[in-house]
Design a protein around this motif. Structure first.
Motif, PDB file in Angstrom:
ATOM      1  N   UNK A 137       0.816  -1.221   0.000  1.00 57.11           N
ATOM      2  CA  UNK A 137       0.000   0.000   0.000  1.00 57.11           C
ATOM      3  C   UNK A 137       0.847   1.266   0.000  1.00 57.11           C
ATOM      4  N   UNK A 138       2.157   1.137   0.194  1.00 54.91           N
ATOM      5  CA  UNK A 138       3.051   2.293   0.120  1.00 54.91           C
ATOM      6  C   UNK A 138       3.302   2.595  -1.360  1.00 54.91           C
ATOM      7  N   UNK A 144       9.924   0.893  -9.346  1.00 60.73           N
ATOM      8  CA  UNK A 144      11.204   0.236  -9.112  1.00 60.73           C
ATOM      9  C   UNK A 144      11.207  -0.708  -7.927  1.00 60.73           C
ATOM     10  N   UNK A 145      10.036  -1.002  -7.362  1.00 60.81           N
ATOM     11  CA  UNK A 145       9.959  -1.859  -6.172  1.00 60.81           C
ATOM     12  C   UNK A 145      10.536  -3.248  -6.436  1.00 60.81           C
ATOM     13  N   UNK A 146      11.296  -3.749  -5.470  1.00 58.15           N
ATOM     14  CA  UNK A 146      11.796  -5.123  -5.542  1.00 58.15           C
ATOM     15  C   UNK A 146      11.393  -5.928  -4.320  1.00 58.15           C
ATOM     16  N   UNK A 147      10.722  -5.290  -3.346  1.00 60.21           N
ATOM     17  CA  UNK A 147      10.439  -5.940  -2.073  1.00 60.21           C
ATOM     18  C   UNK A 147       9.056  -6.572  -2.015  1.00 60.21           C
ATOM     19  N   UNK A 148       8.096  -6.033  -2.746  1.00 59.78           N
ATOM     20  CA  UNK A 148       6.725  -6.507  -2.677  1.00 59.78           C
ATOM     21  C   UNK A 148       6.197  -6.864  -4.064  1.00 59.78           C
ATOM     22  N   UNK A 149       5.309  -6.023  -4.602  1.00 61.76           N
ATOM     23  CA  UNK A 149       4.661  -6.360  -5.864  1.00 61.76           C
ATOM     24  C   UNK A 149       5.621  -6.347  -7.054  1.00 61.76           C
ATOM     25  N   UNK A 150       6.663  -5.536  -6.976  1.00 57.62           N
ATOM     26  CA  UNK A 150       7.639  -5.547  -8.054  1.00 57.62           C
ATOM     27  C   UNK A 150       8.249  -6.923  -8.223  1.00 57.62           C
ATOM     28  N   UNK A 174      -6.881  -3.748   5.204  1.00 57.32           N
ATOM     29  CA  UNK A 174      -6.892  -4.719   4.105  1.00 57.32           C
ATOM     30  C   UNK A 174      -7.718  -4.202   2.933  1.00 57.32           C
ATOM     31  N   UNK A 175      -8.938  -3.723   3.220  1.00 52.53           N
ATOM     32  CA  UNK A 175      -9.779  -3.183   2.150  1.00 52.53           C
ATOM     33  C   UNK A 175      -9.120  -1.948   1.539  1.00 52.53           C
ATOM     34  N   UNK A 176      -8.480  -1.138   2.378  1.00 53.38           N
ATOM     35  CA  UNK A 176      -7.788   0.048   1.880  1.00 53.38           C
ATOM     36  C   UNK A 176      -6.622  -0.295   0.981  1.00 53.38           C
ATOM     37  N   UNK A 177      -5.909  -1.373   1.296  1.00 51.07           N
ATOM     38  CA  UNK A 177      -4.832  -1.826   0.415  1.00 51.07           C
ATOM     39  C   UNK A 177      -5.397  -2.169  -0.961  1.00 51.07           C
ATOM     40  N   UNK A 178      -6.513  -2.876  -0.961  1.00 53.10           N
ATOM     41  CA  UNK A 178      -7.163  -3.219  -2.232  1.00 53.10           C
ATOM     42  C   UNK A 178      -7.537  -1.965  -3.025  1.00 53.10           C
ATOM     43  N   UNK A 179      -7.946  -0.916  -2.310  1.00 55.59           N
ATOM     44  CA  UNK A 179      -8.422   0.296  -2.972  1.00 55.59           C
ATOM     45  C   UNK A 179      -7.299   1.112  -3.596  1.00 55.59           C
ATOM     46  N   UNK A 180      -6.105   1.112  -2.977  1.00 55.17           N
ATOM     47  CA  UNK A 180      -5.070   2.041  -3.425  1.00 55.17           C
ATOM     48  C   UNK A 180      -4.064   1.427  -4.382  1.00 55.17           C
ATOM     49  N   UNK A 181      -3.926   0.093  -4.380  1.00 53.03           N
ATOM     50  CA  UNK A 181      -2.893  -0.482  -5.235  1.00 53.03           C
ATOM     51  C   UNK A 181      -3.402  -0.634  -6.664  1.00 53.03           C
ATOM     52  N   UNK A 182      -2.457  -0.781  -7.569  1.00 56.31           N
ATOM     53  CA  UNK A 182      -2.754  -0.961  -8.985  1.00 56.31           C
ATOM     54  C   UNK A 182      -3.578  -2.240  -9.191  1.00 56.31           C
ATOM     55  N   UNK A 183      -4.570  -2.226 -10.100  1.00 57.11           N
ATOM     56  CA  UNK A 183      -5.381  -3.429 -10.328  1.00 57.11           C
ATOM     57  C   UNK A 183      -4.548  -4.665 -10.664  1.00 57.11           C
ATOM     58  N   UNK A 185      -1.541  -5.273  -9.584  1.00 56.56           N
ATOM     59  CA  UNK A 185      -0.965  -5.715  -8.309  1.00 56.56           C
ATOM     60  C   UNK A 185      -2.022  -6.431  -7.487  1.00 56.56           C
ATOM     61  N   UNK A 186      -3.215  -5.871  -7.446  1.00 57.15           N
ATOM     62  CA  UNK A 186      -4.303  -6.484  -6.683  1.00 57.15           C
ATOM     63  C   UNK A 186      -4.584  -7.902  -7.166  1.00 57.15           C
ATOM     64  N   UNK A 187      -4.460  -8.132  -8.466  1.00 59.28           N
ATOM     65  CA  UNK A 187      -4.730  -9.455  -9.017  1.00 59.28           C
ATOM     66  C   UNK A 187      -3.743 -10.504  -8.523  1.00 59.28           C
ATOM     67  N   UNK A 188      -2.570 -10.061  -8.039  1.00 58.86           N
ATOM     68  CA  UNK A 188      -1.584 -11.003  -7.505  1.00 58.86           C
ATOM     69  C   UNK A 188      -1.996 -11.536  -6.134  1.00 58.86           C
ATOM     70  N   UNK A 189      -2.866 -10.807  -5.423  1.00 61.07           N
ATOM     71  CA  UNK A 189      -3.270 -11.202  -4.074  1.00 61.07           C
ATOM     72  C   UNK A 189      -4.406 -12.204  -4.179  1.00 61.07           C
ATOM     73  N   UNK A 190      -4.182 -13.386  -3.621  1.00 66.44           N
ATOM     74  CA  UNK A 190      -5.154 -14.471  -3.737  1.00 66.44           C
ATOM     75  C   UNK A 190      -5.891 -14.742  -2.424  1.00 66.44           C
ATOM     76  N   UNK A 191      -5.385 -14.216  -1.337  1.00 72.34           N
ATOM     77  CA  UNK A 191      -6.032 -14.462  -0.058  1.00 72.34           C
ATOM     78  C   UNK A 191      -5.497 -13.540   1.007  1.00 72.34           C
ATOM     79  N   UNK A 192      -6.123 -13.597   2.205  1.00 71.36           N
ATOM     80  CA  UNK A 192      -5.670 -12.763   3.319  1.00 71.36           C
ATOM     81  C   UNK A 192      -5.684 -13.565   4.610  1.00 71.36           C
TER      82      UNK A 192
END
Length: 486
Positions: A137-138, A144-150, A174-183, A185-192
């Motif tokens: 969500x940052x 250039x991210x290499x730590x998370x979604x990059x 959690x819902x806020x993370x879904x709202x702010x990240x790129x679609x 990137x969001x598609x990479x998240x399969x569960x919580x």
């Protein structure tokens, strides 16, 4: 080969512990498992067998996997030296020191090193369990991210998002993370996963369902506070910020919290001893006069933290403690501080300078560019108590022979290490992990050892953690997300 990545809604949501627990759980199911963290930021580092360094959290996770440490488990390690700069370690070796802005502009170049390490690990295991850093969500750090979604998108690794309910606002996080990240990137998240729950989990049923409905992600479990996690080494110094003493015993051991304290898990075995009270002394607070032993810990910047120590008045407290007959032990940077001088002729920590130490041992230290990185073992000189640990330091220390000191330890290769005053009140060495073996602790805490080696205690805690996660996490669903048959 299979893989899954745990990312968090923020820092300190429990990702490191969950990854360690899942690694042990899957290893106990007979799978070949390896941990991976593309980029870590920590001054707590461990030494690999081939002389590199990785984050201590990845060392714990490797132990959970029952696997030897490898620099590939944490290919990029950032070791903060100030608010604006950090030492950059790539594949276990120092690449240099970069300012925050400069690093952000260059970190994309490190993706190749990250991917090379990941590919090597994935070829060796049935499943790789990956830990993110901070939060996806940052979004200000996404380029250039290499730590998370990059990394997740480059490696095509599915993600499980972890939220910490104990800090509050977990639904929004959690819902806020879904709202702010790129679609994409969001598609990479399969569960919580919900972590650190207290009380009756049924009270959260509606909230759990609301998260799933609003995000479209699958709920994989609600994990309660697990007591076994307290026996595991901490990853971040933020866990030291509470001034309460750890342990409820009568012998007090005090550790001043230097501003750049490093490898503070050296003291976990002491905190777990019955009859011992380990007090982490925060800035602005005097070192308790009731302490029997003061330990000056390791630090990422010895000269700067020696100045910090003096600014708190802790040098006065330490001198008074010695005059009263108390004992002082310095480890690594703390060992260097005990001496007469610390010289930095090449300006490794800042401007070239030589500063006076605390003058409690006849030592002189010279900082050097090349680090010493090696595993260590040997015995104490005197009682022959064994120790096993590692060295990770910049600089060499020499001790003058004046009849008032002797070496503290004898290494397995015959070298002498460290120094102790003849009256036994002041001692120091470069060995991290000094207290891990029970026999060595008995030499420092007469008659108070519980007889359990730290390695055994941590190993048992990992099994307890794994058993708890097996109850609370939908492990078979997580394996399916990872691409591994249950």
């Amino acid at each position: 080969m299979a893989a899954v990545m745990l990312q968090g809604t923020g820092s300190d949501v429990g990702k490191s512990v969950l990854v360690a627990g899942l690694c042990r759980l899957l290893a106990n199911r007979g799978l070949s498992v390896l941990p991976f963290k593309p980029q870590n930021m920590s001054n707590n580092a461990a030494v690999t067998a081939d002389g590199g360094e990785i984050g201590r959290a990845q060392a714990l996770q490797a132990l959970a996997c029952r696997a030897p440490l490898s620099v590939d488990m944490n290919p990029v390690l950032l070791k903060p030296q100030s608010d604006r700069s950090a030492q950059v370690v790539v594949h276990g070796k120092v690449r240099g020191t970069l300012g925050a802005e400069y690093y952000r502009s260059r970190k994309g170049e490190l993706l190749e090193a990250v991917m090379a390490s990941y590919r090597r690990l994935r070829a060796q295991a049935d499943i790789v369990v990956v830990e993110g850093a901070g939060s996806p969500a940052e979004i200000n750090l996404r380029a250039g991210d290499i730590a998370n979604m990059g990394f997740a998108r480059a490696a095509n690794v599915p993600v499980v998002l972890v939220g910490d309910i104990d800090r509050g606002g977990v639904i929004a996080s959690i819902v806020g993370t879904r709202a702010v990240i790129d679609p994409e990137d969001s598609a990479m998240i399969r569960g919580f996963l919900i972590n650190k729950f207290r009380g009756d989990v049924a009270l959260f049923d509606d909230g759990y369902a609301a998260i799933a409905q609003r995000t479209g992600w699958e709920g994989l479990g609600v994990v309660p506070w697990i007591a076994a996690a307290r026996a595991l080494p901490a990853e971040d110094a933020v866990t030291l910020q509470t001034p309460d003493a750890m342990g409820g015993g009568v012998m007090e051991i005090a550790v001043p919290m230097l501003s750049r304290i490093a490898n503070f898990d050296d003291f976990d075995p002491l905190a777990n001893e019955p009859g011992v009270r380990l007090t982490m002394v925060p800035p602005g607070t005097p070192i308790p006069a009731t302490a029997s032993l003061i330990i000056i810990p390791g630090t990422k910047a010895t000269i700067a933290d020696l100045g910090f120590l003096r600014a708190q008045g802790w040098d006065i407290d330490i001198a008074a403690h010695v005059r009263r007959g108390g004992r002082v032990l310095g480890i690594c940077g703390g060992y260097q501080m005990l001496g007469r001088t610390i010289a930095d002729p090449e300006g490794i920590e800042g401007a070239p300078e030589t500063v006076p130490g605390l003058g409690l041992l006849p030592l002189d230290t010279v900082m050097q560019v090349d680090k010493t990185l090696r595993e260590a073992a040997g015995v104490s000189i005197g009682d022959n108590a064994p120790f096993r640990g590692y060295e990770i330091h910049a600089g060499t220390t020499t001790c003058s022979t004046n009849g008032n000191t002797r070496p503290l330890l004898r290494m397995a290769d015959g070298r002498d290490e460290g120094a102790i005053s003849v009256d036994g009140r002041v001692a120091g060495c470069y060995i991290h992990g000094l207290f891990d073996l029970a026999a060595q602790r008995r030499g420092w805490i007469d008659g108070l050892s519980n007889g359990v080696d730290q390695d055994a205690a941590v190993d048992a805690a990992l099994d307890d953690l794994a058993a708890a996660l097996d109850r609370y996490v939908a492990v078979d669903r997580l394996l399916a997300i990872a691409g591994q048959a249950a």
